[in-house]
Write an enzyme that holds these catalytic residues in place. Structure first.
Site: not given
Ligand code: CNA
Length: 424
Positions: A76-79, A150, A152, A169
């Site tokens: 999952p993402d954050f927001r 990311n 991951d 990060h």
């Molecule tokens: P965020 O703030 O959660 O934003 C994610 C963005 O991606 C949002 O605008 C969503 O609408 C968009 N989104 C989600 N799914 C999709 C998709 N399938 N296709 C296109 N767009 C999509 O995350 P950010 O990366 O902007 O924030 C930075 C943080 C999140 C960093 O410090 C990371 O360490 C942290 N993070 C990382 C992971 C990971 O490593 N996979 C997971 C969760 C959070």
């Protein structure tokens, strides 16, 4: 406004003079998407400049990636509302969602982060089509750098070499003690995380501190992930120059809310084409506001300008340098690959990467099986040896018993307190 335009043109000229990149050398009157561009740019415009036979083929793509590129792999993402981590952190009973990545909170209460780490540990996930698209760009010698937020490590698993990636990060790839900074074995920390245990530094200098100090948490082990309140890795700052060299910026799967990462969008040359592939429109310049004199002015010039708000009045839509493609990034890269005739190649590359990762996991499992087989063999051997010994001892006990029977009949008190093979 005319004044602002003049300043921008002046700055463009200075930047053009300062930089040797093809993009900057392009005449300020031509569109960032080339002389054949008509109307506002689209995904097709991006595909066009990526073609090898394009007059100035793109060779220095810089990618800015966020959590959205990994959601398709199950992280999952954050927001994102409903599915994002921040919407699902209730179970950790945090004072505020970001606390889970806050270094001060971690020092005090490390368990929530460890619980989350178990869910997010990289070995559970496979790269997505978007990760493979990055690798394809690299194979085609078009990629300069991937700046990723990311943690991951999926960019690595997709096959990109470490020097192509800037993990802004940090990542789960290494872990160390927050006190002595010594790295710990990756298998050791993984076992702790998987067992749901908080890990404390195993190095001897810290063991003493833990023993003496009432604050055991001084020697917590933490993956090299940048928490809120910590500095970004040196590599991030050392790589900033790459942005000036970029001839195309691809921003993908990020809300562009975390700084300084988000500001990288503004570090590319003024006429470097930029594309955002995302579920939502983010990182735009602030819209015009009404000034005191009744004129409309730009509140904030930084960020994307998808509508051409900042264009001088004598320039048409073909001069807009930013493209927003709305949707899932995997679908976006497939569309782009289709336009380029690379779709099959991309799908095969992704399939092959995932297959390879399965093979590697199977090999690990096989290795584990081998270790198990070895242990079983060893246990069998010990059991057989014991059985032999017991059998021998039983034989001698029988002999002893027989002679004892004989002697007891002569002197019963001598048999008392006698130890025999059956007491082994
Ligand atoms: P965020 O703030 O959660 O934003 C994610 C963005 O991606 C949002 O605008 C969503 O609408 C968009 N989104 C989600 N799914 C999709 C998709 N399938 N296709 C296109 N767009 C999509 O995350 P950010 O990366 O902007 O924030 C930075 C943080 C999140 C960093 O410090 C990371 O360490 C942290 N993070 C990382 C992971 C990971 O490593 N996979 C997971 C969760 C959070």
């Amino acid at each position: 406004m005319r004044y602002q335009v003049r300043i921008r043109q002046f700055l463009d000229r200075i930047m053009s003079d300062m930089s040797g990149s093809k993009t900057l050398k392009a005449s300020s009157s031509s569109s960032p998407w080339g002389s054949t561009q008509s109307g506002a740019p689209t995904l097709k415009s991006v595909a066009r400049i990526l073609q090898d036979d394009y007059p100035n083929p793109i060779k220095n793509i810089v990618i800015m990636a966020g959590a959205g590129i990994s959601t398709a792999s199950g992280i999952p993402d954050f927001r994102s509302p409903k599915t994002g981590l921040y919407a699902n952190l209730k179970k950790y009973n945090l004072p505020y969602p970001e606390a889970i990545f806050d270094i001060d909170y971690f020092r005090e209460k490390p368990q929530p982060f460890y619980t989350l780490s178990k869910e997010m540990w990289p070995s559970h996930f496979k790269p997505t089509l978007t990760h493979s698209f990055f690798k394809l760009l690299d194979d085609k010698k078009k990629l300069l750098r991937v700046f990723t937020q990311n943690i991951d490590t999926l960019e690595r698993l997709a096959g990109l070499s470490e020097d192509r990636i800037v993990e802004a990060h940090g990542s789960f790839a290494q872990s160390r003690c927050i006190r002595c900074k010594k790295e710990v074995e990756q298998d050791w920390i993984r076992d702790k995380v998987m067992a749901g245990e908080v890990a404390y530094c195993p190095h001897s200098s810290c063991q003493k501190v833990q023993f003496k100090s009432s604050n055991k948490n001084a020697c917590l082990v933490k993956p090299d992930i940048v928490f809120f309140g910590e500095g970004l890795p040196d590599k991030f700052f050392q790589s900033l120059n790459d942005l000036k060299k970029a001839d195309l910026l691809i921003v993908v799967g990020t809300s562009l809310q975390v700084h300084p990462f988000a500001s990288l969008v503004n570090h590319v040359a003024p006429n470097c084409p930029r594309i955002l592939l995302n579920l939502e429109r983010v990182g735009e310049i602030a819209s015009y506001g009404q000034t005191g004199s009744g004129m409309r002015g730009l509140m904030n010039e930084n960020g994307f300008d998808f509508e051409g708000w900042t264009l001088p009045s004598d320039k048409g839509k073909e001069h807009i340098r930013d493209v927003f493609w709305e949707g899932k990034c995997d679908e976006g890269v497939i569309q782009l690959a289709k336009e380029l005739g690379w779709e099959e190649e991309l799908r095969n590359l992704h399939k092959e990467t995932c297959k390879q990762l399965n093979v590697n996991n199977d090999t690990k499992a096989e290795n584990n099986d081998e270790t198990l087989k070895e242990a079983e063999k060893e246990a069998d051997k010990v059991a057989n040896d014991l059985t032999d010994q017991i059998a021998k001892l039983n034989v001698s006990k029988k002999e002893e018993d027989q002679s004892e029977i004989k002697s007891t009949s002569q002197n019963p008190s001598e048999s008392k307190g006698k130890t025999g093979p059956s007491s082994l």
